[in-house]
Design a protein around this motif. Structure first.
Motif, PDB file in Angstrom:
ATOM      1  N   UNK A  33       0.825  -1.382   0.009  1.00  0.00           N
ATOM      2  CA  UNK A  33       0.003   0.013  -0.100  1.00  0.00           C
ATOM      3  C   UNK A  33       0.882   1.367   0.271  1.00  0.00           C
ATOM      4  N   UNK A  34       2.032   1.027  -0.070  1.00  0.00           N
ATOM      5  CA  UNK A  34       3.075   2.455   0.187  1.00  0.00           C
ATOM      6  C   UNK A  34       2.637   3.139   1.439  1.00  0.00           C
ATOM      7  N   UNK A  35       2.600   2.496   2.400  1.00  0.00           N
ATOM      8  CA  UNK A  35       2.219   3.143   3.651  1.00  0.00           C
ATOM      9  C   UNK A  35       3.464   2.809   4.673  1.00  0.00           C
ATOM     10  N   UNK A  36       3.507   3.554   5.816  1.00  0.00           N
ATOM     11  CA  UNK A  36       4.668   3.336   6.667  1.00  0.00           C
ATOM     12  C   UNK A  36       4.192   2.390   7.547  1.00  0.00           C
ATOM     13  N   UNK A  37       5.098   1.765   8.316  1.00  0.00           N
ATOM     14  CA  UNK A  37       4.960   0.573   9.268  1.00  0.00           C
ATOM     15  C   UNK A  37       5.967   1.179  10.447  1.00  0.00           C
ATOM     16  N   UNK A  38       5.306   1.336  11.851  1.00  0.00           N
ATOM     17  CA  UNK A  38       6.051   1.886  12.787  1.00  0.00           C
ATOM     18  C   UNK A  38       5.776   0.759  13.862  1.00  0.00           C
ATOM     19  N   UNK A  39       6.800   0.144  14.558  1.00  0.00           N
ATOM     20  CA  UNK A  39       6.732  -0.775  15.723  1.00  0.00           C
ATOM     21  C   UNK A  39       6.741   0.006  16.887  1.00  0.00           C
ATOM     22  N   UNK A  40       5.918  -0.337  17.953  1.00  0.00           N
ATOM     23  CA  UNK A  40       5.962   0.253  19.390  1.00  0.00           C
ATOM     24  C   UNK A  40       6.756  -0.364  20.237  1.00  0.00           C
ATOM     25  N   UNK A  41       7.667   0.528  20.796  1.00  0.00           N
ATOM     26  CA  UNK A  41       8.577   0.293  21.861  1.00  0.00           C
ATOM     27  C   UNK A  41       9.777  -0.646  21.652  1.00  0.00           C
ATOM     28  N   UNK A  42       9.802  -1.492  20.482  1.00  0.00           N
ATOM     29  CA  UNK A  42      10.972  -2.290  20.470  1.00  0.00           C
ATOM     30  C   UNK A  42      11.703  -2.172  18.875  1.00  0.00           C
ATOM     31  N   UNK A  43      12.849  -1.320  19.260  1.00  0.00           N
ATOM     32  CA  UNK A  43      13.761  -1.159  18.072  1.00  0.00           C
ATOM     33  C   UNK A  43      14.288  -2.353  17.702  1.00  0.00           C
ATOM     34  N   UNK A  44      14.585  -3.515  18.575  1.00  0.00           N
ATOM     35  CA  UNK A  44      15.017  -4.589  17.685  1.00  0.00           C
ATOM     36  C   UNK A  44      14.127  -5.278  16.949  1.00  0.00           C
ATOM     37  N   UNK A  45      12.834  -5.450  17.235  1.00  0.00           N
ATOM     38  CA  UNK A  45      12.083  -6.176  16.255  1.00  0.00           C
ATOM     39  C   UNK A  45      11.381  -5.195  15.118  1.00  0.00           C
ATOM     40  N   UNK A  46      11.627  -3.688  15.362  1.00  0.00           N
ATOM     41  CA  UNK A  46      11.511  -3.097  14.149  1.00  0.00           C
ATOM     42  C   UNK A  46      12.541  -3.265  13.138  1.00  0.00           C
ATOM     43  N   UNK A  47      13.826  -3.420  13.552  1.00  0.00           N
ATOM     44  CA  UNK A  47      14.899  -3.762  12.755  1.00  0.00           C
ATOM     45  C   UNK A  47      14.618  -4.943  12.019  1.00  0.00           C
ATOM     46  N   UNK A  48      14.423  -5.967  12.925  1.00  0.00           N
ATOM     47  CA  UNK A  48      14.283  -7.258  12.176  1.00  0.00           C
ATOM     48  C   UNK A  48      13.137  -7.547  11.182  1.00  0.00           C
ATOM     49  N   UNK A  49      11.894  -6.729  11.462  1.00  0.00           N
ATOM     50  CA  UNK A  49      10.795  -6.716  10.485  1.00  0.00           C
ATOM     51  C   UNK A  49      10.924  -6.183   9.005  1.00  0.00           C
ATOM     52  N   UNK A  50      12.211  -5.235   9.224  1.00  0.00           N
ATOM     53  CA  UNK A  50      12.036  -4.122   8.088  1.00  0.00           C
ATOM     54  C   UNK A  50      10.912  -2.856   8.202  1.00  0.00           C
ATOM     55  N   UNK A  51      10.812  -2.546   9.400  1.00  0.00           N
ATOM     56  CA  UNK A  51       9.771  -1.532   9.738  1.00  0.00           C
ATOM     57  C   UNK A  51      10.345  -0.227   9.244  1.00  0.00           C
ATOM     58  N   UNK A  52       9.533   0.857   9.097  1.00  0.00           N
ATOM     59  CA  UNK A  52      10.222   2.100   8.623  1.00  0.00           C
ATOM     60  C   UNK A  52      10.640   2.758  10.093  1.00  0.00           C
TER      61      UNK A  52
END
Length: 512
Positions: free
Chosen positions: A366-385
């Motif tokens: 959808x060309x939208x952004x994904x933000x992961x709450x609280x967890x920079x480690x899981x944000x990086x592993x999931x490829x979040x923005x």
């Protein structure tokens, strides 16, 4: 007596509470405190006002306050709570008082400067009386470092002696060129911040640096610098490189001019050491401040580029199954959500990461952004923005050490002091609230619409109003100045999430 305050500052704070009570107001505001400072006879604040040609009665008239100075007797501590902006003022005053020595008490002068530095409306009113509040900020800083006597414009102090007569002229040329580079660079940066970013907080800080630099330059021999100038004979004017002839982006312009400012300040600092260590120290402090401002400005530019026109963030999480999660996310994206924030509390890390990766696929399509709450480690592993942090989570700096410097880092803020701290830390965007009661998260207190108005006047770094926002109250949030919102229950618990998102998006689009 208020802990850490001088007797005069304590009385002023009590008088502010008395004024608020008489007005029938439920909160003590910075305007109440400013009026109370005018009542505090023979205080440092009144002395500074008088030196600037502002009589206490004149200030009271400006604020629309009835009564004569000294008419309010100090009372017991007011039972009224402090408004959010007053809490920010008191925090700023304490910080300024104890910048170099934690034992220093907060005085009336600290309160005066903190009000003018933290409350733009009152600062503008003082400016209307013909006084630049930044000069008081400079004065407080100088006094805190033991330098309470800035060099006047008509100073009889001899100019810097930079060496032998012949060499002195050449060094004056060097100093003149460096000073001009600083002024030029500051103007280029300030114009962008003011007219493109339209950011009041950054503009105020850049203006403050310009004034402080001008004050420092009073220690130089202005006439000698101009007389030593030899533009036509400067060999550097004929040496050009390819990189100087082009700039690939506004960010490149800003970066080049910040480097120009910093390098020129270093030159001024080093050569001033030949004659005046005090002056060299002022240039050094300005250089470090320029580094901080560069970080803040570039962070703002990147945030605007990355979030662009994104205005609607949907927070999802706590759903029973992965299928429930992907359905809600898909509907939210179809309805017009720009950003999805995944917020999970009771899952194992493995399950959380699995869900984050599935949501990443949907947001990427959808060309939208994904933000992961609280967890920079899981944000990086999931490829979040990006990753979003609360006030009790890891710092922005530590989050970037895990997640990386290129991604978005958002910070929840509940008062103006949180906003300033997050911006100084280099946050990419802010969560502003809670505005209303929320069915998805409990809070002890609510920042409310007044906080939304404050932030709207403070910064244009992307920020999202959050907390209990729905179709019924989104209009009030927009009226308070919000152009971006973050919602959860209004979408996640809706019978038709796509329709709920579309309704909220339409309201935001109409305002924008």
């Amino acid at each position: 007596m208020t802990e850490g305050f001088t007797a005069g500052a304590d009385r002023a704070l009590r008088r502010a509470g008395a004024r608020a009570s008489r007005r029938g107001n439920g909160l003590v505001t910075p305007a109440d405190l400013l009026a109370a400072l005018a009542d505090e006879e023979e205080s440092r604040a009144v002395s500074w006002l008088s030196e600037a040609g502002i009589a206490p009665t004149q200030l009271l008239d400006l604020l629309g306050v009835e009564g004569e100075p000294g008419s309010d007797a100090p009372e017991e501590e007011s039972a009224l709570p402090h408004a959010l902006d007053l809490r920010a003022v008191l925090s700023d005053a304490t910080s300024r008082a104890r910048q170099l020595d934690r034992t220093v008490q907060v005085g009336t002068e600290h309160l005066l400067v903190a009000i003018l530095a933290s409350v733009p409306e009152l600062s503008r009113q003082i400016e209307g009386l013909g006084v630049d509040p930044i000069l008081w900020i400079d004065r407080l800083r100088d006094e805190s470092t033991g330098d309470s006597s800035p060099i006047p414009l008509d100073s009889d102090i001899p100019p810097l002696d930079l060496g032998e007569p012949g060499l002195s002229t050449d060094l004056l040329r060097l100093v003149d060129a460096s000073a001009n580079r600083v002024r030029e660079g500051l103007r280029v940066v300030e114009d962008y911040v003011r007219f493109v970013l339209d950011d009041a907080s950054l503009s105020r800080r850049l203006k403050e640096i310009r004034h402080r630099f001008a004050e420092a330059c009073r220690g130089l021999d202005a006439e000698g610098l101009t007389a030593a100038r030899d533009t036509t004979g400067d060999v550097g004017t004929h040496i050009m490189t390819a990189s100087e002839q082009s700039r690939e982006s506004p960010r490149a312009v800003l970066t080049a001019n910040f480097k120009r400012i910093q390098e020129a300040l270093r030159t001024l600092e080093e050569y001033s050491k030949l004659a005046d260590v005090w002056l060299a120290g002022r240039f050094e402090v300005l250089r470090y401040d320029a580094y901080t401002l560069e970080k803040r400005t570039i962070a703002a530019v990147v945030a605007h580029r990355e979030l662009g026109e994104a205005c609607l963030m949907v927070l999802v999480g706590g759903l029973p199954t992965l299928g429930d999660l992907t359905w809600v996310v898909g509907e939210a994206l179809a309805g017009g959500a720009d950003v999805i924030q995944l917020r999970e509390k009771d899952l194992s890390d493995r399950e959380w990461l699995t869900r984050a990766r599935e949501v990443r696929i949907l947001t990427a399509k959808a060309r939208a952004r994904l933000i992961v709450n609280d967890r920079p480690d899981l944000a990086r592993l999931s490829g979040a923005d990006g990753v979003h942090l609360g006030q009790d989570d890891v710092t922005v700096r530590d989050a970037r050490r895990v997640f990386g410097t290129a991604g978005l880092v958002g910070v929840s803020t509940h008062e103006i002091a949180d906003v300033e701290r997050a911006l100084l830390d280099g946050a990419s965007y802010l969560g502003v609230g809670p505005v209303f009661d929320s069915g998805t998260k409990s809070f002890d207190s609510f920042a409310g619409l007044e906080f939304v108005r404050q932030v709207a006047e403070t910064t244009t770094v992307p920020w999202f109003a959050i907390g209990g926002i729905d179709e019924e109250n989104v209009g009030a949030v927009i009226e308070a100045g919000a152009r971006r919102i973050a919602v959860s229950g209004a979408v996640v618990r809706a019978e038709y999430p796509r329709k709920a998102v579309a309704t909220l998006r339409a309201a935001l689009d109409a305002a924008r």
